[in-house]
Design an enzyme around this catalytic site. Structure first.
Site, PDB file in Angstrom:
ATOM      1  N   GLU A   1       0.706  -1.458  -0.218  1.00  0.00           N
ATOM      2  CA  GLU A   1      -0.252   0.178  -0.303  1.00  0.00           C
ATOM      3  C   GLU A   1       1.224   1.438  -0.139  1.00  0.00           C
ATOM      4  OE1 GLU A   1      -3.051  -0.534  -0.907  1.00  0.00           O
ATOM      5  OE2 GLU A   1      -3.329  -2.432   0.108  1.00  0.00           O
TER       6      GLU A   1
ATOM      7  N   HIS B   1      -2.742   2.028   8.003  1.00  0.00           N
ATOM      8  CA  HIS B   1      -3.817   1.596   7.574  1.00  0.00           C
ATOM      9  C   HIS B   1      -3.887   0.458   8.288  1.00  0.00           C
ATOM     10  CE1 HIS B   1      -6.273  -0.775   4.841  1.00  0.00           C
ATOM     11  NE2 HIS B   1      -5.073  -1.887   5.472  1.00  0.00           N
TER      12      HIS B   1
ATOM     13  N   GLU C   1     -17.292  11.904  22.441  1.00  0.00           N
ATOM     14  CA  GLU C   1     -16.348  12.399  22.464  1.00  0.00           C
ATOM     15  C   GLU C   1     -15.961  12.620  21.050  1.00  0.00           C
ATOM     16  OE1 GLU C   1     -13.117  13.213  24.250  1.00  0.00           O
ATOM     17  OE2 GLU C   1     -15.420  12.947  25.490  1.00  0.00           O
TER      18      GLU C   1
ATOM     19  N   HIS D   1      -6.538  -3.363   9.661  1.00  0.00           N
ATOM     20  CA  HIS D   1      -8.864  -3.515   9.131  1.00  0.00           C
ATOM     21  C   HIS D   1      -9.562  -3.461  10.641  1.00  0.00           C
ATOM     22  CE1 HIS D   1      -6.631  -5.788   5.962  1.00  0.00           C
ATOM     23  NE2 HIS D   1      -6.968  -5.039   5.703  1.00  0.00           N
TER      24      HIS D   1
ATOM     25  N   HIS E   1     -13.158  -3.209   3.713  1.00  0.00           N
ATOM     26  CA  HIS E   1     -11.871  -3.657   3.922  1.00  0.00           C
ATOM     27  C   HIS E   1     -11.118  -3.310   4.833  1.00  0.00           C
ATOM     28  CE1 HIS E   1      -7.024  -3.733   1.284  1.00  0.00           C
ATOM     29  NE2 HIS E   1      -7.241  -3.082   3.066  1.00  0.00           N
TER      30      HIS E   1
HETATM   31  P1  13P Z   1       0.555  -5.264   2.688  1.00  0.00           P
HETATM   32  O1  13P Z   1       1.460  -7.074   4.061  1.00  0.00           O
HETATM   33  O2  13P Z   1       1.544  -5.046   1.425  1.00  0.00           O
HETATM   34  O3  13P Z   1       0.844  -4.248   3.587  1.00  0.00           O
HETATM   35  O4  13P Z   1      -0.770  -5.555   3.023  1.00  0.00           O
HETATM   36  C1  13P Z   1      -1.303  -5.564   3.444  1.00  0.00           C
HETATM   37  C2  13P Z   1      -3.404  -4.588   3.942  1.00  0.00           C
HETATM   38  O5  13P Z   1      -4.044  -4.727   4.449  1.00  0.00           O
HETATM   39  C3  13P Z   1      -3.391  -4.524   2.750  1.00  0.00           C
HETATM   40  O6  13P Z   1      -4.546  -3.749   2.021  1.00  0.00           O
HETATM   41 ZN    ZN Z   2      -5.242  -3.636   4.212  1.00  0.00          ZN
END
Ligand code: 13P
Ligand code: ZN
Length: 276
Positions: free
Chosen positions: A117, A140, A170, A142, A211
């Site tokens: 990413e 980033h 908050e 999940h 995602h």
């Molecule tokens: P990477 O392992 O390449 O960082 O990818 C993980 C991910 O969350 C892709 O969106």
């Molecule tokens: Zn991801």
């Protein structure tokens, strides 16, 4: 220059936050990635910047970041493993003068490369630096309830933001500008990188439906706290829905009162309040 780089504050921060994120269940397998802009003197205290281990090509142009240093998580690397093997799962890189590759100065010992990413990270760094000179981190992950909410809630930014604001008092104070939301897109591409960065001009939180989430901030605590607050609101939403739905909520006037009390400006047009 002989100091142990694993003891460096920025490496320690990466080790601790990845372990914490794994513990929270937001970074299963290799899910999630972090990039952290470092100052040359921070890196220079531990590494010789002239000793490039290898050069790694990139699929996009990052000329605007040429000469900048980052510590980043590796592609395919598991957050759960960073704490025990930081030199395998993390890398310190410098963007080459051409903007078409990065120079590895430390880490990725098994031949690894930066997160897939990287386009979204680097393009977001470029945009955030234009509006916030203190900006340093893109994260980033999940986050579970945020992902779940992208299946059950409208993906319209105003609606989604308002629901998050209503779930915890908050929220409007922590992210008064709201959350940006992309359409579903293939991850790891230039296209999702450009779309994420475009949202980052307006928001520090950007949701990738089905995602995960991207956050931007000047410190690890700030960016983690942003994502944590949005995820907590999504968790409360999940519970409220499971309990049969809300019977009452924080009103728009109360949200406005909060914004006033904490001296923040809610995203224009997101609240419906009468003229005082
Ligand atoms: P990477 O392992 O390449 O960082 O990818 C993980 C991910 O969350 C892709 O969106
Ligand atoms: Zn991801």
């Amino acid at each position: 220059m002989s100091k142990d780089i694993v003891a460096a504050p920025f490496v320690q921060e990466m080790m601790k936050v990845t372990a914490n994120l794994y513990r929270l269940g937001w970074d299963e397998r290799n899910g999630g990635n972090i990039s952290y802009l470092l100052r040359e003197e921070e890196v220079g205290a531990y590494l010789n910047p002239n000793q490039v281990i290898r050069t790694i090509p990139m699929i996009f142009d990052a000329t605007e970041l040429a000469g900048r240093y980052f510590i980043v998580t590796g592609s395919g690397k598991y957050f759960k493993n960073v704490i025990d093997a930081p030199d395998v799962n993390l890398g310190i890189i410098r963007v080459a003068d051409t903007g078409k590759s990065v120079e590895l100065l430390w880490g990725f010992k098994d031949g690894g490369v930066p997160t897939s990413e990287l386009p979204a990270h680097f393009m977001s760094h470029i945009e955030r630096l234009k509006i916030d000179s203190d900006h340093r981190i893109i994260m980033h992950n999940h986050a579970t309830n945020i992902i779940a909410m992208t299946f059950t809630h409208s993906l319209e930014e105003r609606e989604f933001t308002r629901t998050l604001w209503q779930m915890c008092t908050e929220c409007i104070v922590v992210f008064p500008e709201g959350v940006g939301i992309l359409p579903w897109m293939v991850p790891g591409t230039d296209a999702i990188g450009m779309a994420t960065a475009a949202k980052m001009r307006e928001f520090r939180l950007v949701i990738w439906p089905h995602h995960g989430i991207f956050g931007a901030g000047s410190t690890m605590d700030e960016v983690f706290g942003l994502i944590e607050t949005a995820e907590k609101a999504a968790e409360v939403y999940t519970l409220v829905q499971a309990q049969g739905g809300a019977q009452q909520t924080i009103t728009d006037q109360q949200l406005q009162d909060l914004a006033d009390a904490f001296c923040v400006t809610a995203k224009s047009g997101y609240l419906q309040v009468g003229v005082k």
